[in-house]
Write a protein that holds these residues in place. Structure first.
Motif, short mmCIF file in Angstrom:
data_model
loop_
_atom_site.label_atom_id
_atom_site.label_comp_id
_atom_site.label_asym_id
_atom_site.label_seq_id
_atom_site.Cartn_x
_atom_site.Cartn_y
_atom_site.Cartn_z
N VAL A 141 -1.14 14.42 -0.74
CA VAL A 141 -0.63 13.13 -0.21
C VAL A 141 -0.42 13.21 1.29
N ASN A 197 2.37 6.24 -7.19
CA ASN A 197 1.35 7.15 -7.70
C ASN A 197 1.85 8.60 -7.69
N VAL A 198 2.58 8.98 -6.62
CA VAL A 198 3.14 10.33 -6.55
C VAL A 198 4.14 10.55 -7.68
N ASP A 225 1.37 4.11 -3.07
CA ASP A 225 1.20 5.56 -2.96
C ASP A 225 2.42 6.31 -3.50
N ARG A 258 1.73 2.98 9.56
CA ARG A 258 1.23 2.49 8.28
C ARG A 258 1.90 1.19 7.87
N ASN A 264 -4.00 13.05 2.84
CA ASN A 264 -4.79 11.82 2.64
C ASN A 264 -4.02 10.54 2.95
N GLN A 265 -2.75 10.49 2.63
CA GLN A 265 -1.97 9.26 2.84
C GLN A 265 -0.99 9.36 4.01
N THR A 297 10.59 10.23 1.09
CA THR A 297 9.26 10.00 1.68
C THR A 297 9.43 9.53 3.12
N SER A 326 0.83 -1.22 0.00
CA SER A 326 0.00 0.00 0.00
C SER A 326 0.86 1.26 0.00
#
Length: 450
Positions: free
Chosen positions: A91, A72-73, A69, A164, A94-95, A158, A65
């Protein structure tokens, strides 16, 4: 005459030893270990399955997951480089990922060494989803895992919250596993304690019976079915033995009365004949016969009707030593303080008296010593006589057995002294052993449990 008292004592001692072999002192602890070991094995297997299957799968999905993300970024930045700040804010909101872009930076060509399951699964997910050079740093920050990704002309950093990447079910599982184990252990402890308690009561009852003591309270069968069956069998056995001893004692009392009556008439008739060499010889024969009958009856009766009481064995030994010393016997008596225990005083006095008589008959000096030895009491009777050959010592306890080489048949008595003494010792749950004396003769060791 029958040697039933000796057989009764031996049977009771065998039952007591059998119970002790089934019920060691640490039975409760061992019973708990029987429960604890499978419980621990179950927890180990459960933990292994959880970490090998569940935790591994959940961690992999969380890693996928996060890397999805990040991928996707990267894709959004490729499509619209000017919307970088807006993409980063979305991001972060939301993430929960903190992103930073460093233009012109280049990652080192050498990948850092992965450590632990988390980094391994995260690296695998990065290779599958992102497909770009990366560096994972899970050590520098406590609450975050830093992932550096090499882009075409920059490095994307990141910061991923550890929440998470970790599942809270891990701690819930551990809490449930430990909690249920403690509850099961407590229930098992209560159950085993309730099951072991009647076995311990049975062991105490058998031990008391083997030592010739009356139980303090009626023993009632309780516990599991097998324990109740064993307790019921013990009650039946003990009652049969007591009934047999009572019947034999009553019968022998009648025999004793019947035999003494004609002997008394014979003594009166001899007395009426006057004092002559013939009447003196007849009187001596009658007295000898009376003594032999008394010895036979004492041996057969085995002092079975006497009750056990708490008394000082040391005082009994000291009194016997004083009596024999007053009779002119060279005797050295030593008692190690007070030795208070449960026993049949008259029976034990007869036991030790027989041993002293036996020692004084064949030796010129007798030594008597009494004291505690661990969980037992020992009375040693030594002499400096000819002793008994080792191969014949066990035979010396047989009723009416006479030793030809080391004992004079004309002065050896009826051959019942050692038999009576051993029967008395075994009635108390103990035994008598014949050994070489350090004084050169024979040692009789009386060993009684406390």
């Amino acid at each position: 005459m029958s040697d039933a008292p000796g057989r009764v004592g031996s049977a009771a001692r065998s039952v007591r030893l059998a119970i002790k072999s089934v019920l060691p002192k640490r039975l409760f602890g061992r019973a708990l270990m029987i429960i604890v070991i499978p419980l621990i094995l179950l927890q180990v297997v459960s933990a292994w399955i959880f970490y090998d299957r569940h935790w591994d799968t959940v961690t992999w999905r969380l890693s996928v997951s996060v890397t999805g993300d990040i991928a996707n970024v990267i894709e959004q930045l490729r499509r619209d480089p000017d919307a970088r700040e807006e993409i980063f804010r979305a991001v972060r909101r939301n993430q929960e990922l903190d992103l930073a872009l460093y233009p012109g930076e280049i990652l080192p060509n050498q990948q850092n060494e992965l450590s632990g399951l988390l980094e391994t699964l995260l690296a695998a997910a990065m290779e599958e989803r992102v497909r770009r050079p990366f560096v994972i740093d899970s050590q520098s920050r406590d609450e975050q895992v830093i992932i550096h990704v090499q882009l075409k002309d920059a490095v994307l950093t990141t910061a991923v919250p550890r929440s998470r990447l970790f599942s809270s079910t891990t701690y819930i599982f551990i809490l449930w596993m430990v909690g249920t184990s403690l509850v099961l252990f407590a229930v098992a402890s209560i159950f085993m304690r309730n099951q072991v308690r009647p076995i311990r009561r049975l062991a105490r009852a058998v031990e008391s019976f083997g030592k010739g003591r009356e139980p303090e309270e009626d023993f009632k069968p309780e516990g599991a079915l097998e324990i109740r069956q064993a307790a019921g069998a013990f009650n039946l056995m003990s009652e049969r033995i007591r009934r047999q001893v009572r019947q034999r004692t009553d019968m022998l009392s009648g025999v004793s009365h019947d035999l003494r009556t004609p002997l008394t008439r014979m003594k009166l008739q001899i007395a009426m004949l006057g004092e002559t060499p013939e009447t003196r010889e007849l009187s001596a024969n009658v007295s000898e016969m009376e003594k032999m009958i008394q010895d036979y009856l004492t041996f057969a009766r085995g002092e079975g009707g006497e009750k056990s009481v708490e008394c000082d064995l040391g005082q009994i030994v000291a009194d016997l030593g004083s009596k024999w010393q007053a009779g002119g016997i060279a005797l050295d008596c030593h008692v190690e303080g007070k030795i208070v225990t449960w026993l049949k005083p008259n029976a034990l006095r007869r036991c030790i008296d027989n041993l002293i008589a036996n020692a004084s008959r064949y030796g010129t000096q007798v030594w008597v010593h009494a004291g505690r030895r661990g969980q037992a009491i020992e009375v040693l009777v030594d002499d400096n006589g000819p002793g008994i050959p080792e191969e014949e010592r066990e035979d010396a306890f047989r009723p009416f057995y006479r030793l030809d080489r080391s004992r004079n048949p004309s002065t050896g008595g009826t051959g019942l002294g050692l038999s009576i003494s051993r029967d008395v010792a075994r009635t108390h749950g103990g035994d008598i052993f014949l050994e070489d004396s350090p004084h050169g003769g024979l040692r009789a060791r009386v060993r009684l449990p406390i």
